[in-house]
Design a protein around this motif. Sequence first.
Motif, PDB file in Angstrom:
ATOM      1  N   GLY A   1      -3.591   4.104   8.998  1.00  7.73           N
ATOM      2  CA  GLY A   1      -4.425   5.211   8.517  1.00  7.73           C
ATOM      3  C   GLY A   1      -4.598   5.211   7.007  1.00  7.73           C
ATOM      4  O   GLY A   1      -5.260   6.079   6.438  1.00  7.73           O
ATOM      5  N   ILE A   2      -4.013   4.218   6.326  1.00  7.48           N
ATOM      6  CA  ILE A   2      -4.134   4.125   4.863  1.00  7.48           C
ATOM      7  C   ILE A   2      -5.391   3.327   4.524  1.00  7.48           C
ATOM      8  O   ILE A   2      -5.534   2.187   4.962  1.00  7.48           O
ATOM      9  CB  ILE A   2      -2.896   3.438   4.238  1.00  7.48           C
ATOM     10  CG1 ILE A   2      -1.628   4.228   4.550  1.00  7.48           C
ATOM     11  CG2 ILE A   2      -3.067   3.276   2.734  1.00  7.48           C
ATOM     12  CD1 ILE A   2      -0.334   3.512   4.180  1.00  7.48           C
ATOM     13  N   ASN A   3      -6.301   3.931   3.768  1.00  3.68           N
ATOM     14  CA  ASN A   3      -7.524   3.222   3.383  1.00  3.68           C
ATOM     15  C   ASN A   3      -7.661   3.156   1.860  1.00  3.68           C
ATOM     16  O   ASN A   3      -6.895   3.778   1.125  1.00  3.68           O
ATOM     17  CB  ASN A   3      -8.764   3.874   4.017  1.00  3.68           C
ATOM     18  CG  ASN A   3      -8.907   5.343   3.613  1.00  3.68           C
ATOM     19  OD1 ASN A   3      -8.826   5.680   2.436  1.00  3.68           O
ATOM     20  ND2 ASN A   3      -9.103   6.215   4.603  1.00  3.68           N
ATOM     21  N   SER A   4      -8.645   2.399   1.396  1.00  2.00           N
ATOM     22  CA  SER A   4      -8.808   2.161  -0.051  1.00  2.00           C
ATOM     23  C   SER A   4      -9.060   3.442  -0.828  1.00  2.00           C
ATOM     24  O   SER A   4      -8.615   3.575  -1.973  1.00  2.00           O
ATOM     25  CB  SER A   4      -9.953   1.166  -0.287  1.00  2.00           C
ATOM     26  OG  SER A   4      -9.632  -0.075   0.287  1.00  2.00           O
TER      27      SER A   4
ATOM     28  N   ASP B   1      -8.238  -5.895  -1.117  1.00  2.00           N
ATOM     29  CA  ASP B   1      -8.768  -5.256   0.092  1.00  2.00           C
ATOM     30  C   ASP B   1      -7.686  -5.082   1.151  1.00  2.00           C
ATOM     31  O   ASP B   1      -6.751  -5.892   1.254  1.00  2.00           O
ATOM     32  CB  ASP B   1      -9.913  -6.100   0.678  1.00  2.00           C
ATOM     33  CG  ASP B   1     -11.135  -6.109  -0.234  1.00  2.00           C
ATOM     34  OD1 ASP B   1     -11.295  -5.138  -0.996  1.00  2.00           O
ATOM     35  OD2 ASP B   1     -11.907  -7.088  -0.184  1.00  2.00           O
ATOM     36  N   ILE B   2      -7.840  -4.038   1.962  1.00  2.00           N
ATOM     37  CA  ILE B   2      -6.938  -3.808   3.098  1.00  2.00           C
ATOM     38  C   ILE B   2      -7.635  -4.317   4.356  1.00  2.00           C
ATOM     39  O   ILE B   2      -8.807  -4.021   4.595  1.00  2.00           O
ATOM     40  CB  ILE B   2      -6.608  -2.311   3.256  1.00  2.00           C
ATOM     41  CG1 ILE B   2      -6.088  -1.736   1.933  1.00  2.00           C
ATOM     42  CG2 ILE B   2      -5.581  -2.094   4.361  1.00  2.00           C
ATOM     43  CD1 ILE B   2      -5.905  -0.231   1.950  1.00  2.00           C
TER      44      ILE B   2
ATOM     45  N   THR C   1       0.822  -1.211   0.000  1.00  5.77           N
ATOM     46  CA  THR C   1       0.000   0.000   0.000  1.00  5.77           C
ATOM     47  C   THR C   1       0.861   1.269   0.000  1.00  5.77           C
ATOM     48  O   THR C   1       0.413   2.329  -0.424  1.00  5.77           O
ATOM     49  CB  THR C   1      -0.935   0.049   1.220  1.00  5.77           C
ATOM     50  OG1 THR C   1      -0.141  -0.031   2.416  1.00  5.77           O
ATOM     51  CG2 THR C   1      -1.935  -1.104   1.184  1.00  5.77           C
ATOM     52  N   GLU C   2       2.100   1.149   0.515  1.00  2.66           N
ATOM     53  CA  GLU C   2       3.005   2.305   0.540  1.00  2.66           C
ATOM     54  C   GLU C   2       4.432   1.805   0.632  1.00  2.66           C
ATOM     55  O   GLU C   2       4.711   0.809   1.294  1.00  2.66           O
ATOM     56  CB  GLU C   2       2.688   3.219   1.743  1.00  2.66           C
ATOM     57  CG  GLU C   2       3.469   4.521   1.720  1.00  2.66           C
ATOM     58  CD  GLU C   2       3.110   5.455   2.863  1.00  2.66           C
ATOM     59  OE1 GLU C   2       3.116   6.674   2.638  1.00  2.66           O
ATOM     60  OE2 GLU C   2       2.820   4.961   3.974  1.00  2.66           O
TER      61      GLU C   2
END
Length: 454
Positions: A55-58, A45-46, A20-21
Amino acid sequence: MYAIVDIETTGGKYNEEGITEIAIYKYDGHEVVDQFISLVNPERDIQPFVVNLTGINSNMLRNAPKFYEVAKRIIEITEDCILVAHNAQFDYRILGTEFKRLGYDYKRKTLCTVELAKDLIPDLPSYSLGKLVRSLGIPVTDRHRASGDALATVKLFKMLLDKDSTKTIIQKSIRLNPKRQLEPRHLDILESLPSETGVYYIHKADGKIIYIGKSNNIKKRINQHFTNTNHKSKKIQTQVTAVTYEATGSELVALLKESEEIKRVKPLHNRALRRNIFTHALYAFKDGNNYLNLKIDIADGRKKPITTFSNRQSGKSFITKAVEDYNLCQKLSGLYKTKSSCFKYEIKECEGACIEKESPELYNKRVLSLIEKNSYSNKNMVIIDRGRKVDERSAILIQNGVFKGLGFFNLNYQINNLEVLESIITPMNNNRHTQHIIQSYLRKNKRLKIITFD
């Protein structure tokens, strides 16, 4: 030259995670000479706990580049560098997995700052990145975000370089593949294990069983127990003195034996294993117009389910496919909330049970076919699966919808004669867990041979 990396992921099953990052700082031993920081759309999906942690969302990732769009930059910035990370085994595995999906073999030498810190700063209470940098007075911002954690690792690595005055410890710690080094006793245990399907038992020094598991490759699974870094695996690594096993050939037999043995032995490290084996179930009920309705709901021990699922999404996928396969109504299957007709009726793919256009008798006949196919309630049958040898098969006996037990046979007459079949079957307990295991296995393995009898 070093490339100091931190990666945030979606979480989820081992080797199915997505990035995701990512943050990479190119460090020449004195200062950062290049950097690359980017959110990444993982195309999956996360996990909710990861969203809470990072704190990272879709929504944040919807317009982020996909991994293949940043892959070239990652290769370039890490070229001819030693990859440095806090728990390098994890970050290197995730990068390797992503590149493997693109058909590229990504290889770099690695250094793990956890391993280095243990050698250069021994006897600290914790070597997690947060606690370690706090105890060393290293400032950290944006904890659990790739850039913040990677910068903290840069500062930590700089300190570790200074501490290694002879420059020998860091040199010895460089690895091509950052796998945990197995202890000699663990290697001895692995030597005696087969790469077969079965149930395994992990024993401590007094012979007591501390963990029971099943695997399609016992040797590979035990190796994972010995190399994983989670809390349970570390406990097992310190306590294990022997591993015994029982080959089953069939994964279904292994699942049933594992479930029964865990309930019987109650090993120390299996406490949470079967707590949530299934959470949702498929139920049927008749509405006021006499139509059979289907509903995926939270599993309730007081109700009799048609079949059960490990999670809601699994149940929803099942019912979505069932609507297609049996030409059922979306509204009466709980997929389409409406007071009028369902969407499939509007596009002429539903016979109209949702607006009473199709008779309950005709519609219910198809629903009953689905129920009959996916429930072995009141059925007498034998499920035939693989055996422990080429000329052997396993047999799982169900009488009047009740799981009776399992056994192995070599000759077909042994299962065609009920009296002979019952004599080779080892009785086992029937419960909601065994029902779930059998039904789930039957759903996933459509080509299994099943013999029914009166």
